[in-house]
Structures are given as C-alpha cells and as structure tokens.
Design a protein around this motif. Structure first.
Motif, PDB file in Angstrom:
ATOM      1  N   UNK A 217       1.543  -2.282 -36.258  1.00  0.00           N
ATOM      2  CA  UNK A 217       0.516  -2.239 -35.223  1.00  0.00           C
ATOM      3  C   UNK A 217       1.072  -2.819 -33.924  1.00  0.00           C
ATOM      4  N   UNK A 218       0.733  -2.166 -32.826  1.00  0.00           N
ATOM      5  CA  UNK A 218       1.197  -2.610 -31.517  1.00  0.00           C
ATOM      6  C   UNK A 218       0.446  -3.872 -31.102  1.00  0.00           C
ATOM      7  N   UNK A 219       1.171  -4.881 -30.679  1.00  0.00           N
ATOM      8  CA  UNK A 219       0.551  -6.153 -30.325  1.00  0.00           C
ATOM      9  C   UNK A 219      -0.011  -6.151 -28.906  1.00  0.00           C
ATOM     10  N   UNK A 220       0.296  -5.093 -28.125  1.00  0.00           N
ATOM     11  CA  UNK A 220      -0.177  -5.009 -26.744  1.00  0.00           C
ATOM     12  C   UNK A 220      -0.991  -3.749 -26.517  1.00  0.00           C
ATOM     13  N   UNK A 221      -1.846  -3.798 -25.492  1.00  0.00           N
ATOM     14  CA  UNK A 221      -2.637  -2.632 -25.095  1.00  0.00           C
ATOM     15  C   UNK A 221      -2.716  -2.592 -23.560  1.00  0.00           C
ATOM     16  N   UNK A 222      -3.093  -1.453 -23.064  1.00  0.00           N
ATOM     17  CA  UNK A 222      -3.259  -1.260 -21.630  1.00  0.00           C
ATOM     18  C   UNK A 222      -4.532  -1.975 -21.185  1.00  0.00           C
ATOM     19  N   UNK A 223      -4.415  -2.770 -20.141  1.00  0.00           N
ATOM     20  CA  UNK A 223      -5.565  -3.492 -19.610  1.00  0.00           C
ATOM     21  C   UNK A 223      -6.072  -2.875 -18.316  1.00  0.00           C
ATOM     22  N   UNK A 224      -6.571  -3.701 -17.453  1.00  0.00           N
ATOM     23  CA  UNK A 224      -7.195  -3.225 -16.216  1.00  0.00           C
ATOM     24  C   UNK A 224      -6.167  -2.626 -15.258  1.00  0.00           C
ATOM     25  N   UNK A 225      -6.657  -1.751 -14.401  1.00  0.00           N
ATOM     26  CA  UNK A 225      -5.826  -1.118 -13.376  1.00  0.00           C
ATOM     27  C   UNK A 225      -5.621  -2.115 -12.248  1.00  0.00           C
ATOM     28  N   UNK A 226      -4.365  -2.328 -11.882  1.00  0.00           N
ATOM     29  CA  UNK A 226      -4.017  -3.255 -10.809  1.00  0.00           C
ATOM     30  C   UNK A 226      -3.764  -2.511  -9.499  1.00  0.00           C
ATOM     31  N   UNK A 227      -3.055  -1.379  -9.577  1.00  0.00           N
ATOM     32  CA  UNK A 227      -2.796  -0.541  -8.404  1.00  0.00           C
ATOM     33  C   UNK A 227      -3.134   0.888  -8.809  1.00  0.00           C
ATOM     34  N   UNK A 228      -4.221   1.413  -8.230  1.00  0.00           N
ATOM     35  CA  UNK A 228      -4.652   2.757  -8.625  1.00  0.00           C
ATOM     36  C   UNK A 228      -3.788   3.836  -7.972  1.00  0.00           C
ATOM     37  N   UNK A 229      -4.005   5.082  -8.353  1.00  0.00           N
ATOM     38  CA  UNK A 229      -3.186   6.190  -7.861  1.00  0.00           C
ATOM     39  C   UNK A 229      -3.277   6.355  -6.352  1.00  0.00           C
ATOM     40  N   UNK A 230      -4.457   6.172  -5.783  1.00  0.00           N
ATOM     41  CA  UNK A 230      -4.629   6.319  -4.340  1.00  0.00           C
ATOM     42  C   UNK A 230      -3.838   5.250  -3.581  1.00  0.00           C
ATOM     43  N   UNK A 231      -3.923   4.003  -4.019  1.00  0.00           N
ATOM     44  CA  UNK A 231      -3.171   2.929  -3.362  1.00  0.00           C
ATOM     45  C   UNK A 231      -1.667   3.126  -3.543  1.00  0.00           C
ATOM     46  N   UNK A 232      -1.267   3.638  -4.706  1.00  0.00           N
ATOM     47  CA  UNK A 232       0.143   3.929  -4.949  1.00  0.00           C
ATOM     48  C   UNK A 232       0.654   4.932  -3.928  1.00  0.00           C
ATOM     49  N   UNK A 233      -0.076   6.002  -3.742  1.00  0.00           N
ATOM     50  CA  UNK A 233       0.325   7.050  -2.788  1.00  0.00           C
ATOM     51  C   UNK A 233       0.385   6.494  -1.366  1.00  0.00           C
ATOM     52  N   UNK A 234      -0.633   5.747  -0.957  1.00  0.00           N
ATOM     53  CA  UNK A 234      -0.654   5.156   0.391  1.00  0.00           C
ATOM     54  C   UNK A 234       0.525   4.208   0.594  1.00  0.00           C
ATOM     55  N   UNK A 235       0.851   3.424  -0.425  1.00  0.00           N
ATOM     56  CA  UNK A 235       1.960   2.469  -0.349  1.00  0.00           C
ATOM     57  C   UNK A 235       3.288   3.187  -0.182  1.00  0.00           C
ATOM     58  N   UNK A 236       3.504   4.220  -0.976  1.00  0.00           N
ATOM     59  CA  UNK A 236       4.752   4.985  -0.886  1.00  0.00           C
ATOM     60  C   UNK A 236       4.886   5.638   0.490  1.00  0.00           C
ATOM     61  N   UNK A 237       3.821   6.200   0.997  1.00  0.00           N
ATOM     62  CA  UNK A 237       3.860   6.835   2.318  1.00  0.00           C
ATOM     63  C   UNK A 237       4.174   5.807   3.407  1.00  0.00           C
ATOM     64  N   UNK A 238       3.587   4.618   3.310  1.00  0.00           N
ATOM     65  CA  UNK A 238       3.867   3.549   4.280  1.00  0.00           C
ATOM     66  C   UNK A 238       5.335   3.143   4.240  1.00  0.00           C
ATOM     67  N   UNK A 239       5.866   2.955   3.045  1.00  0.00           N
ATOM     68  CA  UNK A 239       7.269   2.570   2.909  1.00  0.00           C
ATOM     69  C   UNK A 239       8.187   3.675   3.429  1.00  0.00           C
ATOM     70  N   UNK A 240       7.866   4.926   3.145  1.00  0.00           N
ATOM     71  CA  UNK A 240       8.656   6.048   3.652  1.00  0.00           C
ATOM     72  C   UNK A 240       8.689   6.077   5.167  1.00  0.00           C
ATOM     73  N   UNK A 241       7.549   5.821   5.797  1.00  0.00           N
ATOM     74  CA  UNK A 241       7.495   5.782   7.273  1.00  0.00           C
ATOM     75  C   UNK A 241       8.326   4.628   7.824  1.00  0.00           C
ATOM     76  N   UNK A 242       8.239   3.454   7.182  1.00  0.00           N
ATOM     77  CA  UNK A 242       9.021   2.299   7.643  1.00  0.00           C
ATOM     78  C   UNK A 242      10.519   2.585   7.561  1.00  0.00           C
ATOM     79  N   UNK A 243      10.942   3.165   6.456  1.00  0.00           N
ATOM     80  CA  UNK A 243      12.361   3.485   6.286  1.00  0.00           C
ATOM     81  C   UNK A 243      12.787   4.539   7.298  1.00  0.00           C
ATOM     82  N   UNK A 244      11.964   5.538   7.510  1.00  0.00           N
ATOM     83  CA  UNK A 244      12.265   6.562   8.511  1.00  0.00           C
ATOM     84  C   UNK A 244      12.481   5.916   9.881  1.00  0.00           C
ATOM     85  N   UNK A 245      11.553   5.065  10.281  1.00  0.00           N
ATOM     86  CA  UNK A 245      11.658   4.405  11.594  1.00  0.00           C
ATOM     87  C   UNK A 245      12.927   3.561  11.697  1.00  0.00           C
ATOM     88  N   UNK A 246      13.293   2.893  10.638  1.00  0.00           N
ATOM     89  CA  UNK A 246      14.469   2.018  10.662  1.00  0.00           C
ATOM     90  C   UNK A 246      15.792   2.775  10.668  1.00  0.00           C
TER      91      UNK A 246
END
Length: 178
Positions: free
Chosen positions: A1-30
């Motif tokens: 039996x697995x001793x661990x399970x998936x718990x609450x969502x910490x970073x949802x899909x929408x925030x993930x996408x927004x974060x990646x887009x922000x980082x991509x823009x920062x890298x582009x600018x730099x």
C-alpha cells in the motif's frame, strides 16, 4: 500500500500558465539584444514539463540540453549526496546559458550544478526555477528567475515526483501521508 496520497492543490493550472508566460517574457527581455547562442539546460527529470512550456514562452532562437543529477532517491528529503547521472551533450563555452530546475529546496543540488556549469566558461549563466522554498535553504544561492515561492511542503505534479510517480499531474499538489 502506498504511504502517500495527493493532497491539496498548491499551484493550479491557470497560475502555472501565467507563471511560465511571465518567466518567458523576463528571459526574452534579458536576452533579446544578445548575439550569442542561448542554451536552456534542463535538470532532468523534474524540470522537463516546466522546461517544455518555458522554451515555448521564450520568443528567441535557442537550443536545449539536459543534465541529470540525483539527490532524493526514493525519499521525500534531499540529501547532501548529489550524484551526476548524465552530462551535457554540447559545450556551453562563451554562450548564454540558463539552467532550469523544477524546485530549489535546500539549494545544495542547484548550487553544485551552477558551480559545475560556471567552470565551463559560459558568457552568461543564469538560473531559473519554477518553485522555490526559501525557508529550506541550507546554502546561499541566488536564483535569477523564480516562478512561485512556496512553504516547506513536499510537492508533486507538473513534472515533480515522489519515487518517479505523480509527474503527470497538470498542477502542483502537496504530497500527504495516507
């Protein structure tokens, strides 16, 4: 039996996408004025999903390469024994390099990789991590591009795993004991 399970969502899909887009823009600018080759180096296996999304968000010519290290094994706590499993295929000398990590926890692994890459004489060497746990740092390390800072919880999903499981979850969740 697995001793661990998936718990609450910490970073949802929408925030993930927004974060990646922000980082991509920062890298582009730099790096938009650079005439050197830009190489994005992913730390496998955890960064592969984040890195795939990130390179699509950077509107610049670039190449990718990978390095594999191990510091967790099948546990939930990073140890100080960082093992190089797979090295780069290409030289990074005199190139612009960004090392991409899924999460910076204690900083030991990421610091060791940055030191190793720095010795290869890139023109610039930057670091990028989707997640950061500043409260867990045991070594001083500066991360140039940080997606989301989180508290001290073991997380899985969006490429991050526990014993090679849960990487395919499209968001970041807390791993809890069953």
């Amino acid at each position: 039996m697995n001793k661990y399970k998936i718990g609450r969502v910490l970073v949802n899909e929408e925030k993930t996408k927004e974060t990646v887009e922000r980082l991509g823009r920062q890298i582009y600018e730099d790096f938009k004025e650079s005439n050197r080759e830009l190489i994005i180096v992913g730390l496998l296996k955890g960064s592969f999903i984040f890195m795939a999304d990130l390179v699509r968000a950077i509107d610049l010519p670039l190449t990718v390469d990978f390095i594999t290290v191990s510091s967790y094994g099948n546990g939930t706590v990073s140890n100080s024994n960082v093992k190089l499993v797979m090295d780069l295929d290409t030289s990074i000398e005199d190139k612009d390099v960004i090392i991409v990590e899924d999460i910076v926890d204690t900083g030991r692994t990421f610091k060791k990789i940055i030191q190793m890459m720095s010795n290869r004489q890139p023109h610039t060497l930057k670091s990028c991590s989707f997640l950061s746990k500043p409260s867990r740092r045991v070594v001083e390390i500066e991360v140039d591009y940080i997606g989301v800072e989180i508290e001290d919880e073991f997380v899985v999903g969006y490429g991050m795993d526990y014993a090679q499981r849960y990487r395919n979850i499209p968001c970041v969740t807390v791993l809890e004991e069953s």
